[in-house]
Motif scaffolding. Structure first.
Motif, PDB file in Angstrom:
ATOM      1  N   ALA A 148     -16.882 -14.846  -9.542  1.00  0.00           N
ATOM      2  CA  ALA A 148     -17.371 -15.964 -10.352  1.00  0.00           C
ATOM      3  C   ALA A 148     -16.577 -16.114 -11.637  1.00  0.00           C
ATOM      4  O   ALA A 148     -16.119 -17.207 -11.987  1.00  0.00           O
ATOM      5  N   ALA A 149     -16.400 -15.015 -12.361  1.00  0.00           N
ATOM      6  CA  ALA A 149     -15.635 -15.080 -13.607  1.00  0.00           C
ATOM      7  C   ALA A 149     -14.184 -15.437 -13.329  1.00  0.00           C
ATOM      8  O   ALA A 149     -13.563 -16.218 -14.066  1.00  0.00           O
ATOM      9  N   GLU A 150     -13.641 -14.865 -12.239  1.00  0.00           N
ATOM     10  CA  GLU A 150     -12.250 -15.164 -11.904  1.00  0.00           C
ATOM     11  C   GLU A 150     -12.082 -16.642 -11.587  1.00  0.00           C
ATOM     12  O   GLU A 150     -11.079 -17.262 -11.967  1.00  0.00           O
ATOM     13  N   PHE A 151     -13.070 -17.221 -10.905  1.00  0.00           N
ATOM     14  CA  PHE A 151     -12.959 -18.641 -10.578  1.00  0.00           C
ATOM     15  C   PHE A 151     -12.924 -19.497 -11.839  1.00  0.00           C
ATOM     16  O   PHE A 151     -12.129 -20.445 -11.938  1.00  0.00           O
ATOM     17  N   ALA A 152     -13.768 -19.192 -12.810  1.00  0.00           N
ATOM     18  CA  ALA A 152     -13.800 -19.983 -14.045  1.00  0.00           C
ATOM     19  C   ALA A 152     -12.435 -19.992 -14.713  1.00  0.00           C
ATOM     20  O   ALA A 152     -11.987 -21.028 -15.229  1.00  0.00           O
ATOM     21  N   VAL A 153     -11.758 -18.845 -14.697  1.00  0.00           N
ATOM     22  CA  VAL A 153     -10.436 -18.754 -15.324  1.00  0.00           C
ATOM     23  C   VAL A 153      -9.388 -19.474 -14.476  1.00  0.00           C
ATOM     24  O   VAL A 153      -8.607 -20.285 -14.971  1.00  0.00           O
ATOM     25  N   ARG A 154      -9.363 -19.185 -13.178  1.00  0.00           N
ATOM     26  CA  ARG A 154      -8.311 -19.752 -12.326  1.00  0.00           C
ATOM     27  C   ARG A 154      -8.458 -21.258 -12.152  1.00  0.00           C
ATOM     28  O   ARG A 154      -7.461 -21.967 -11.930  1.00  0.00           O
ATOM     29  N   PHE A 155      -9.667 -21.759 -12.222  1.00  0.00           N
ATOM     30  CA  PHE A 155      -9.834 -23.210 -12.156  1.00  0.00           C
ATOM     31  C   PHE A 155      -9.070 -23.878 -13.300  1.00  0.00           C
ATOM     32  O   PHE A 155      -8.365 -24.873 -13.109  1.00  0.00           O
ATOM     33  N   GLN A 156      -9.172 -23.296 -14.485  1.00  0.00           N
ATOM     34  CA  GLN A 156      -8.470 -23.863 -15.642  1.00  0.00           C
ATOM     35  C   GLN A 156      -6.960 -23.701 -15.514  1.00  0.00           C
ATOM     36  O   GLN A 156      -6.185 -24.593 -15.872  1.00  0.00           O
ATOM     37  N   GLN A 157      -6.543 -22.542 -14.991  1.00  0.00           N
ATOM     38  CA  GLN A 157      -5.108 -22.293 -14.842  1.00  0.00           C
ATOM     39  C   GLN A 157      -4.492 -23.103 -13.701  1.00  0.00           C
ATOM     40  O   GLN A 157      -3.274 -23.182 -13.594  1.00  0.00           O
ATOM     41  N   THR A 158      -5.326 -23.710 -12.871  1.00  0.00           N
ATOM     42  CA  THR A 158      -4.840 -24.581 -11.801  1.00  0.00           C
ATOM     43  C   THR A 158      -4.887 -26.043 -12.215  1.00  0.00           C
ATOM     44  O   THR A 158      -3.986 -26.821 -11.886  1.00  0.00           O
ATOM     45  N   SER A 159      -5.916 -26.443 -12.949  1.00  0.00           N
ATOM     46  CA  SER A 159      -6.026 -27.850 -13.351  1.00  0.00           C
ATOM     47  C   SER A 159      -4.909 -28.253 -14.297  1.00  0.00           C
ATOM     48  O   SER A 159      -4.444 -29.398 -14.263  1.00  0.00           O
ATOM     49  N   ALA A 160      -4.439 -27.316 -15.145  1.00  0.00           N
ATOM     50  CA  ALA A 160      -3.388 -27.661 -16.106  1.00  0.00           C
ATOM     51  C   ALA A 160      -2.060 -27.990 -15.420  1.00  0.00           C
ATOM     52  O   ALA A 160      -1.485 -29.061 -15.660  1.00  0.00           O
ATOM     53  N   PRO A 161      -1.515 -27.115 -14.556  1.00  0.00           N
ATOM     54  CA  PRO A 161      -0.269 -27.494 -13.871  1.00  0.00           C
ATOM     55  C   PRO A 161      -0.444 -28.673 -12.932  1.00  0.00           C
ATOM     56  O   PRO A 161       0.507 -29.438 -12.709  1.00  0.00           O
ATOM     57  N   LEU A 162      -1.648 -28.850 -12.383  1.00  0.00           N
ATOM     58  CA  LEU A 162      -1.869 -29.999 -11.515  1.00  0.00           C
ATOM     59  C   LEU A 162      -1.735 -31.296 -12.305  1.00  0.00           C
ATOM     60  O   LEU A 162      -1.167 -32.286 -11.818  1.00  0.00           O
ATOM     61  N   ALA A 163      -2.219 -31.292 -13.547  1.00  0.00           N
ATOM     62  CA  ALA A 163      -2.066 -32.474 -14.393  1.00  0.00           C
ATOM     63  C   ALA A 163      -0.597 -32.703 -14.725  1.00  0.00           C
ATOM     64  O   ALA A 163      -0.091 -33.834 -14.666  1.00  0.00           O
ATOM     65  N   ALA A 164       0.103 -31.627 -15.081  1.00  0.00           N
ATOM     66  CA  ALA A 164       1.505 -31.770 -15.462  1.00  0.00           C
ATOM     67  C   ALA A 164       2.353 -32.251 -14.287  1.00  0.00           C
ATOM     68  O   ALA A 164       3.141 -33.198 -14.409  1.00  0.00           O
ATOM     69  N   LYS A 165       2.205 -31.606 -13.126  1.00  0.00           N
ATOM     70  CA  LYS A 165       3.043 -31.965 -11.978  1.00  0.00           C
ATOM     71  C   LYS A 165       2.567 -33.254 -11.306  1.00  0.00           C
ATOM     72  O   LYS A 165       3.388 -34.037 -10.841  1.00  0.00           O
ATOM     73  N   GLY A 166       1.263 -33.443 -11.261  1.00  0.00           N
ATOM     74  CA  GLY A 166       0.753 -34.623 -10.586  1.00  0.00           C
ATOM     75  C   GLY A 166       0.928 -35.900 -11.384  1.00  0.00           C
ATOM     76  O   GLY A 166       1.243 -36.961 -10.820  1.00  0.00           O
ATOM     77  N   VAL A 167       0.744 -35.803 -12.685  1.00  0.00           N
ATOM     78  CA  VAL A 167       0.784 -37.008 -13.515  1.00  0.00           C
ATOM     79  C   VAL A 167       2.166 -37.199 -14.135  1.00  0.00           C
ATOM     80  O   VAL A 167       2.899 -38.120 -13.792  1.00  0.00           O
ATOM     81  N   GLU A 168       2.553 -36.302 -15.046  1.00  0.00           N
ATOM     82  CA  GLU A 168       3.794 -36.511 -15.791  1.00  0.00           C
ATOM     83  C   GLU A 168       5.040 -36.405 -14.917  1.00  0.00           C
ATOM     84  O   GLU A 168       6.032 -37.090 -15.170  1.00  0.00           O
TER      85      GLU A 168
END
Length: 762
Positions: free
Chosen positions: A395-415
């Motif tokens: 559970a704790a790992e998911f909270a962290v990894r979700f954030q570490q995945t959403s950030a590169p997804l925004a960078a690569k997907g959008v910009e």
């Protein structure tokens, strides 16, 4: 989005003048710029008026590195840049000219070099696996790799990467030993006085950015003397820096968008949108393009990271049924694609911040519209986990990894994807920008500046960086299109029909192609080919970096060569650019003066004290002709008049920086107050005062084509304190309290006015 509290009361004061960014290059590069070459620039940079030299990464990078972000050894200064002795000599030279040093720090990742033995911690992990004492350094999914670290080319990578770059492996800075070992040399240089400030690269990749900044600030600062620390954080829309971050602010992408936006005519939005859709057949809205690009990134370049996050999710929810696991993946990807910002800032074991709750709730609401009804409850469960709720393994790992995945997804997907797929107005498709936000009103700009001064007075402002897709004056030229949408649409249609055989370019790429030529003209064949290749592959519609369609790419580049080789077409293009430049001059000088004098610490990207017409890297990292710049500045300082726009921009840059240096009480934490113009052309003036009254007045022209159509500045005045005001750009003196803008802006389209008691006494 809720407004965060201001930073802690011991935030450092802003440097008096500003920074100058240098891109260092090693000896293996024919365009070498190491510590010795940087030192030689000290007299020029001091004369320009900056207070800090802002260096790209200085630690030992992988062989042949052209940027320094691929570190292999945290205990050594780069040998290719000159090594420790040369670094000390450089700092000594800077100090002799009153300059301090800001260094780019890369905490998120290290390089996987060839051979891997060049990275000693990595080599140890490759040899010993999870039993290595260095195993704690890297973020590795040991279970997925069968107990070993899987290198690129050996199998879907089992380590967290920097974005989708398999040659960069992420570090676990949450581990105190890793932090100490990877920051030891930098912190010693800070303690010794060799380094005065730290710029932190990509903090959004870290497990706990707030905790990292707390540790760094404590280690780098003396009691009562906090160090100047900046973060390369992309804020989106109304997003603010999270509360509690121990830093002075960001590297300034938010300022870039606000400054550029206030020089764009909002009346151009509808006609330019119609011109774009007529030319390309593309959608009017960016939203669907952004969504599809995020989904593409999740299913392709960042699939290993999404796969790992999905496994953690299933473990956290105790889900082992394959069909249910597939449903959870669908919901997870939709939630990631709907994130309105790079990441939420949740720390397991703590109550989630209000900002994080709002972000996840917005994402859930958007995702609910895209998933089957049966998955909507799953979305809620995933959001609860992402906010740090729920128990069980993972559970704790998911909270962290979700954030570490959403950030590169925004960078690569959008910009790095969507910004190359929807080019209604390419100047808006910038790092940290929002193509859907067409323009910024003066009122919104002034409110933004007041907020920056209140909350983050030592934050950075910028117009160009090593990552911007177009340098500042390309964007300034393209901004004119919003005032001339009809002539632009006619020209683009005329150029499209130039070749009777038709164009091989996809419609959106062709629309970007003509904008690029207009914005960056004149362009060499080599520079244009580099840009088009990157644009095609980043869009990932007909070709990409992994599986390039060489036939399509060759056809596009051959078409570009034919365009550049046609004398009639290029003459037509040059004539259109000449028409733009009549008005772009006001945008070039206006945005520069505003950036240099607004709240925050201004950064000048290397070479951009003259017109900056470079495109995305590597074009924007080309060598700079400093001999030319020295000669021009010497000529201006001798009292000679500016000869061209380059001279005018250098005049604006040097005089504004020198004024900041000489009158620090006006800038830094000095007051900011909008100054309204009165009269028929009032909307075309952007003006503000810095410092306590009377202070200094910045005056800029906005929407110059519209100003010309309205008949100019006649009958329009700017309010100022009584007495005489001297323009530090031209030396001209004007009498207040009502300053006629026809006089104030008669020589240049900008003015920087200061009280002139000498003239008053005379």
């Amino acid at each position: 989005m809720s407004e965060p509290p201001p930073p802690e009361p011991d935030a450092p004061a802003a440097p008096a003048a500003g920074t100058y960014r240098l891109q260092l290059r090693g000896t293996s590069d024919t365009r070498h710029c190491g510590f010795r070459e940087a030192a030689a620039l000290a007299p020029y940079l001091a004369s320009l008026g900056v207070s800090h030299v802002y260096l790209s990464p200085v630690l030992q990078a992988a062989p042949g590195s052209t940027h320094g972000y691929d570190v292999v050894d945290h205990d050594r200064l780069s040998a290719e840049l000159g090594g420790g002795d040369a670094f000390r000599a450089m700092v000594s030279r800077f100090r002799a000219h009153g300059l301090r040093v800001l260094v780019d720090v890369v905490p998120n990742h290290m390089a996987i070099p060839d051979p891997p033995e060049l990275n000693a911690p990595l080599a140890a992990v490759l040899d010993e696996g999870a039993d290595s004492p260095y195993a704690r350094w890297f973020d590795v999914d040991w279970e997925a790799g069968g107990g070993r670290l899987v290198l690129p080319g050996e199998g879907e990578p089992n380590y967290r990467r920097f974005f989708d770059i398999s040659g960069l492996i992420c570090l676990r800075q949450e581990d105190t030993e890793v932090f100490a070992r990877t920051h030891g040399l930098l912190l010693r240089m800070v303690a010794e006085g060799l380094v005065d400030g730290l710029r932190i690269d990509h903090p959004d990749g870290l497990t706990d950015p707030r905790g990292y900044l707390e540790r760094l600030s404590a280690a780098a600062s003396a009691p009562g003397a906090p160090r100047w620390i900046l973060v390369e954080k992309i804020t989106t829309g109304e997003e603010r820096l999270p509360p509690g971050w121990r830093c002075a602010g960001t590297t300034g992408y938010d300022a870039l968008g606000m400054v550029g936006g206030v020089f764009v005519d909002p009346a151009g939005e509808r006609p330019l949108t119609e011109a774009y859709t007529a030319f390309t057949g593309g959608p009017e809205s960016f939203a669907e393009v952004e969504y599809e690009a995020r989904r593409h990134a999740a299913g392709h370049g960042l699939r290993p990271e999404v796969d790992r996050l999905h496994r953690v999710l299933c473990r956290a929810l105790g889900e082992r049924d394959e069909a249910r696991a597939a449903d959870l993946r669908t919901a997870l990807v939709e939630l990631l694609a709907a994130m309105p910002v790079y990441r939420a800032y949740v720390v397991p074991g703590e109550d989630p911040p209000v900002q994080a709750v709002e972000v996840l709730e917005r994402a859930e609401l958007a995702a609910r519209a895209r998933v089957p009804e049966r998955l909507r409850d799953d979305l809620g469960r995933i959001v609860a986990l992402a906010l740090g709720g729920g128990g069980g393994s993972g559970a704790a790992e998911f909270a962290v990894r979700f954030q570490q995945t959403s950030a590169p997804l925004a960078a690569k997907g959008v910009e790095d994807t969507a910004f190359y797929r929807w080019n209604r107005m390419a100047s808006l498709n910038e790092v940290g920008g929002d193509p859907a936000r067409f323009a910024v009103s003066p009122e919104d700009f002034h409110a933004y500046c007041a907020r920056r001064l209140r909350d983050w007075p030592a934050t950075m402002t910028t117009l160009s960086t090593h990552d911007t897709k177009r340098q500042e004056d390309v964007r300034a030229r393209l901004a004119v299109l919003a005032e001339l949408p009809g002539p632009w649409a006619e020209a683009a249609a005329r150029w499209r029909d130039w070749d009777p055989k038709g164009s091989p370019l996809e419609p959106d790429l062709e629309y970007l192609f003509w904008q690029t030529l207009a914005g960056a003209w004149p362009l060499t064949e080599e520079r244009l080919a580099e840009f088009l290749t990157k644009a095609m592959r980043e869009a990932k519609t007909r070709t990409d970096w992994i599986e390039p369609d060489t036939g399509y790419e060759e056809a596009v580049l051959a078409y570009a060569r034919r365009v550049l080789g046609d004398a009639d077409l290029t003459a037509d293009l040059a004539g259109f650019v000449d028409m733009l430049d009549v008005y772009a001059r006001a945008n070039v000088l206006g945005q520069k003066l505003v950036q240099l004098t607004m709240p925050g610490v201004p950064d000048v990207y290397q070479g951009c004290e003259l017109t900056g017409l470079s495109l995305v890297d590597p074009d924007n990292r080309r060598p700079v002709d400093y001999g030319l710049r020295r000669a021009r500045l010497t000529r201006l300082d001798s009292g000679r008049e500016p000869r061209d726009l380059d001279d005018e921009k250098l005049l604006v840059t040097s005089r504004a920086l020198r004024l900041r240096r000489d009158r620090p009480e006006w800038y830094g934490t000095g007051a900011y107050e909008p100054v309204a113009a009165e009269g028929p052309a009032a909307r075309h003036a952007l003006a503000f005062r810095r410092g306590e009254r009377p202070g200094a007045l910045t005056v800029a022209t906005r929407l110059p084509a519209g100003l010309e159509r309205a008949g100019g500045w006649g009958g329009t005045y700017l309010g100022a304190a009584p007495g005489l005001w001297r323009d530090v750009l031209t030396g001209e003196v004007h009498r207040g309290p009502r300053l006629p803008l026809a006089d104030v802006l008669g020589t240049l389209p900008v003015a920087l006015l200061v009280p002139d008691p000498v003239a008053e006494d005379g």
